[in-house]
Design an enzyme around this catalytic site. Structure first.
Site, PDB file in Angstrom:
ATOM      1  N   HIS A 136       0.848  -1.199   0.000  1.00 57.76           N
ATOM      2  CA  HIS A 136       0.000   0.000   0.000  1.00 57.76           C
ATOM      3  C   HIS A 136       0.879   1.243   0.000  1.00 57.76           C
ATOM      4  O   HIS A 136       2.102   1.174   0.044  1.00 57.76           O
ATOM      5  CB  HIS A 136      -0.973   0.011   1.200  1.00 57.76           C
ATOM      6  CG  HIS A 136      -0.412   0.568   2.468  1.00 57.76           C
ATOM      7  ND1 HIS A 136      -1.104   1.447   3.272  1.00 57.76           N
ATOM      8  CD2 HIS A 136       0.782   0.364   3.070  1.00 57.76           C
ATOM      9  CE1 HIS A 136      -0.365   1.747   4.325  1.00 57.76           C
ATOM     10  NE2 HIS A 136       0.774   1.126   4.242  1.00 57.76           N
ATOM     11  N   GLU A 158      -1.056  -3.255  12.064  1.00 62.04           N
ATOM     12  CA  GLU A 158      -0.233  -2.972  10.889  1.00 62.04           C
ATOM     13  C   GLU A 158       1.231  -3.302  11.146  1.00 62.04           C
ATOM     14  O   GLU A 158       1.906  -3.891  10.307  1.00 62.04           O
ATOM     15  CB  GLU A 158      -0.381  -1.497  10.494  1.00 62.04           C
ATOM     16  CG  GLU A 158       0.213  -1.188   9.136  1.00 62.04           C
ATOM     17  CD  GLU A 158       0.301   0.304   8.879  1.00 62.04           C
ATOM     18  OE1 GLU A 158      -0.312   0.771   7.913  1.00 62.04           O
ATOM     19  OE2 GLU A 158       1.002   1.016   9.642  1.00 62.04           O
ATOM     20  N   ASP A 168      -5.064 -10.413   0.376  1.00 62.66           N
ATOM     21  CA  ASP A 168      -3.795 -11.114   0.599  1.00 62.66           C
ATOM     22  C   ASP A 168      -2.939 -11.134  -0.661  1.00 62.66           C
ATOM     23  O   ASP A 168      -3.410 -11.554  -1.723  1.00 62.66           O
ATOM     24  CB  ASP A 168      -4.054 -12.549   1.074  1.00 62.66           C
ATOM     25  CG  ASP A 168      -2.770 -13.208   1.530  1.00 62.66           C
ATOM     26  OD1 ASP A 168      -1.883 -12.505   2.064  1.00 62.66           O
ATOM     27  OD2 ASP A 168      -2.656 -14.436   1.358  1.00 62.66           O
ATOM     28  N   HIS A 169      -1.699 -10.698  -0.511  1.00 65.34           N
ATOM     29  CA  HIS A 169      -0.760 -10.612  -1.639  1.00 65.34           C
ATOM     30  C   HIS A 169      -1.310  -9.697  -2.731  1.00 65.34           C
ATOM     31  O   HIS A 169      -1.113  -9.931  -3.916  1.00 65.34           O
ATOM     32  CB  HIS A 169      -0.408 -12.002  -2.185  1.00 65.34           C
ATOM     33  CG  HIS A 169       0.534 -12.735  -1.276  1.00 65.34           C
ATOM     34  ND1 HIS A 169       0.129 -13.299  -0.105  1.00 65.34           N
ATOM     35  CD2 HIS A 169       1.879 -12.965  -1.351  1.00 65.34           C
ATOM     36  CE1 HIS A 169       1.167 -13.874   0.500  1.00 65.34           C
ATOM     37  NE2 HIS A 169       2.238 -13.685  -0.222  1.00 65.34           N
ATOM     38  N   HIS A 186       3.081  -4.575   4.327  1.00 65.67           N
ATOM     39  CA  HIS A 186       3.007  -5.039   5.708  1.00 65.67           C
ATOM     40  C   HIS A 186       2.481  -6.471   5.785  1.00 65.67           C
ATOM     41  O   HIS A 186       1.785  -6.934   4.892  1.00 65.67           O
ATOM     42  CB  HIS A 186       2.061  -4.147   6.527  1.00 65.67           C
ATOM     43  CG  HIS A 186       2.503  -2.734   6.646  1.00 65.67           C
ATOM     44  ND1 HIS A 186       3.555  -2.348   7.440  1.00 65.67           N
ATOM     45  CD2 HIS A 186       2.047  -1.594   6.073  1.00 65.67           C
ATOM     46  CE1 HIS A 186       3.723  -1.046   7.349  1.00 65.67           C
ATOM     47  NE2 HIS A 186       2.821  -0.557   6.520  1.00 65.67           N
ATOM     48  N   CYS A 229       5.671   6.788   4.233  1.00 66.08           N
ATOM     49  CA  CYS A 229       4.515   5.957   3.893  1.00 66.08           C
ATOM     50  C   CYS A 229       3.906   6.354   2.552  1.00 66.08           C
ATOM     51  O   CYS A 229       3.051   5.647   2.031  1.00 66.08           O
ATOM     52  CB  CYS A 229       3.440   6.055   4.980  1.00 66.08           C
ATOM     53  SG  CYS A 229       4.004   5.441   6.563  1.00 66.08           S
ATOM     54  N   HIS A 257       5.130   0.279  -0.363  1.00 68.24           N
ATOM     55  CA  HIS A 257       5.786  -0.551   0.649  1.00 68.24           C
ATOM     56  C   HIS A 257       4.692  -1.526   1.101  1.00 68.24           C
ATOM     57  O   HIS A 257       3.628  -1.574   0.479  1.00 68.24           O
ATOM     58  CB  HIS A 257       6.354   0.288   1.796  1.00 68.24           C
ATOM     59  CG  HIS A 257       5.325   0.971   2.622  1.00 68.24           C
ATOM     60  ND1 HIS A 257       4.638   2.089   2.186  1.00 68.24           N
ATOM     61  CD2 HIS A 257       4.811   0.679   3.852  1.00 68.24           C
ATOM     62  CE1 HIS A 257       3.774   2.463   3.124  1.00 68.24           C
ATOM     63  NE2 HIS A 257       3.840   1.625   4.129  1.00 68.24           N
TER      64      HIS A 257
END
Lengths: 138, 138, 138, 138, 138, 138
Positions: free
Chosen positions: E14, E126, E79-80, E41, E33, E39
């Site tokens: 994100h 996060e 996810d991913h 998480h 950010c 980047h």
């Protein structure tokens, strides 16, 4: 040397006891872990594999395949099971953390070799206060 | 409002099943958790107490006394035990995380009141992926 | 090779400083860790023992006995203590994580040998961001 | 042998893929990790250094200096970055956990030697279920 | 009141930014950010449901069904993935931890009601240093 | 209601005792926590803030600003300090986890209000086995 480690979990019942010993002797050596009605744990298993990094994939071993092997040979046999009575590779063995770790090594070593890597370490965590590690016969 | 929380651990065997149901029905509802040969967990119990801070001690409740109460009324009865067959306060109850949490509340509420504090929350962690919380009847 | 590891915790005060150095020199080398009024940590100690698995027990070493040894020789001496002024085995030593780990090895090595096993590793975790490991003189 | 370990964290985006492979081939080998729009992780990096304990400081290495080195050579380059496109030491490499661990070893080995210690192990945790370790070429 | 909580994980990319702001303004407000190259998480999601305990099962809600719902409505979508560009329920929203938590509540509230329970809390972690909680509009 | 939580750590020395009590009385009430030579902890502090989500940023509160406030008003005053003798906001107070949590609330409430949010909860973890929570006077 490069290693890659995969974690898997399983929840199982067990007890520590020797059938040829009296209840008192079992209690003396194993304490409450010998409770005849069983107790259980959330076991955490770390399987560490070593090898060369494959230039095509960047992997020592494909973790998806490693995870499938661990599930087939270990997790499916022990998860939500009784380690004393239901697990073929623990038959006739004392169900200590050390013995489970060694037995898991023995069932995983050969299928992992087929991934062109070698098993380096089995780490089995029984509670937050204790774990066993096995590095094979060396 | 101030609360203080004490963590305790116990390792126990259990299974989920209703005796009046068929094996198939139990398997359908409870899955592998209904294994007749038991499985088990490392349960983590968080007991949260609320109250006024005592000016003499700085404590809502003396954690040593709270820990003794939890050990006497809960841990000694469940640790390294079979939750289905050996625990008085789980007799005739389905041994789900929710039901264990409520039952622990029921046995702890009164002795904690004698410490001049009131039970605020029982949090019972069964695996790293699930836990139940009970706040009493309100 | 099989190892078994036991975790124990202790909470202690300490400071890093050399009495023969000036306050400025101590501050330059040790930073806020040299605060004359002390600070402290929740230390986590992992004691790893290696050996053969005993055929009678399935154990490398009985964890209850290992835990008693660690408590007698280490935890009772350091828990809720000042590591600089109250601990015999740290006398005249800089109280760094490395030095505490080596000193704990030295006090545990002999009593663990009496359990027919050998000390393999001391791991001492000072904070979530740093830990020391000692494997003996080899 | 004494080691000291410093933990650092970074959050980064990446994907696994080979540009010379078709999308289907990438998907077959790398699965959802090859998503062209990236995904990411909270990476945890453990840098372990071994050496003699300095008699003046009690340290194998001053952790403040070690942390600065890790930040300068690694964290500042990877934190909140895209590991595939923005990191010089990953240029033209498959961004697997194993390859990142080896690359971090390569950039840290020399500056750590200037602290009169030697790099012993890079451990890189990608998720709670997998991590890579690299011990150098031996 | 009884609650049961299910944990699920997802790894995603994100960035935080407003398209109508300049790069400088985005950097000033969101810092690193807002990196245009993304980047990511390892997000940990805790879904807490409250309700009555079903007398037949001992459950507030069947965790297997709850897990399936979370996987269908949330995990499979995030996810991913890239949270900014690939997730329908985050379209046109700033991808902050708070906003993701609220959006996950909105997609889960209705399907959880069909399990005869009500959503009580979404907790989205996060990093180890920050998390958001949402309890619905009350 | 939406909340956002920031975690910070500090390591400090303390002891529990009342100067007007005898050593015996202190030992009876506080046990080894009253050791005159101090002990210490790795404290973990969770500061939870609630509020509306800002449409421009997606934030209840900018975590960078929140972290700076916590560092200025709390961490800089307690980290690597003696909580009994060096911390202004603990002067003349018993240094219990409960009292530290309340005192941290009192110093943070006003500066957090200037971020257009309101403090919701202080959670202070002293060891893995105990923590205090304070929700303000309500």
């Amino acid at each position: 040397m490069v290693t890659i480690t995969r974690r898997e979990n399983f929840n199982a019942a067990h007890r520590l006891f020797r059938p040829e010993w009296s209840d008192d002797k079992n209690m003396e050596v194993f304490g409450k872990c010998s409770n005849p009605n069983w107790h259980g744990h959330n076991y955490t298993l770390y399987v560490t594999v070593k090898g060369e990094i494959d230039r095509n994939t960047g992997f020592v071993v494909n973790l998806k395949k490693l995870s499938e092997i661990i599930k087939t040979y270990v997790i499916d046999k022990v998860d939500h099971k009784n380690l004393n009575t239901e697990v073929d590779f623990m038959k006739d063995k004392l169900v200590s953390t050390e013995n489970i770790a060694v037995a898991i090594w023995d069932v995983l070593e050969s299928p992992i070799r087929e991934l062109n890597a070698s098993l380096f370490r089995i780490k089995l965590v029984e509670t937050e206060n204790n774990y066993a590690e096995y590095f094979g016969e060396k």
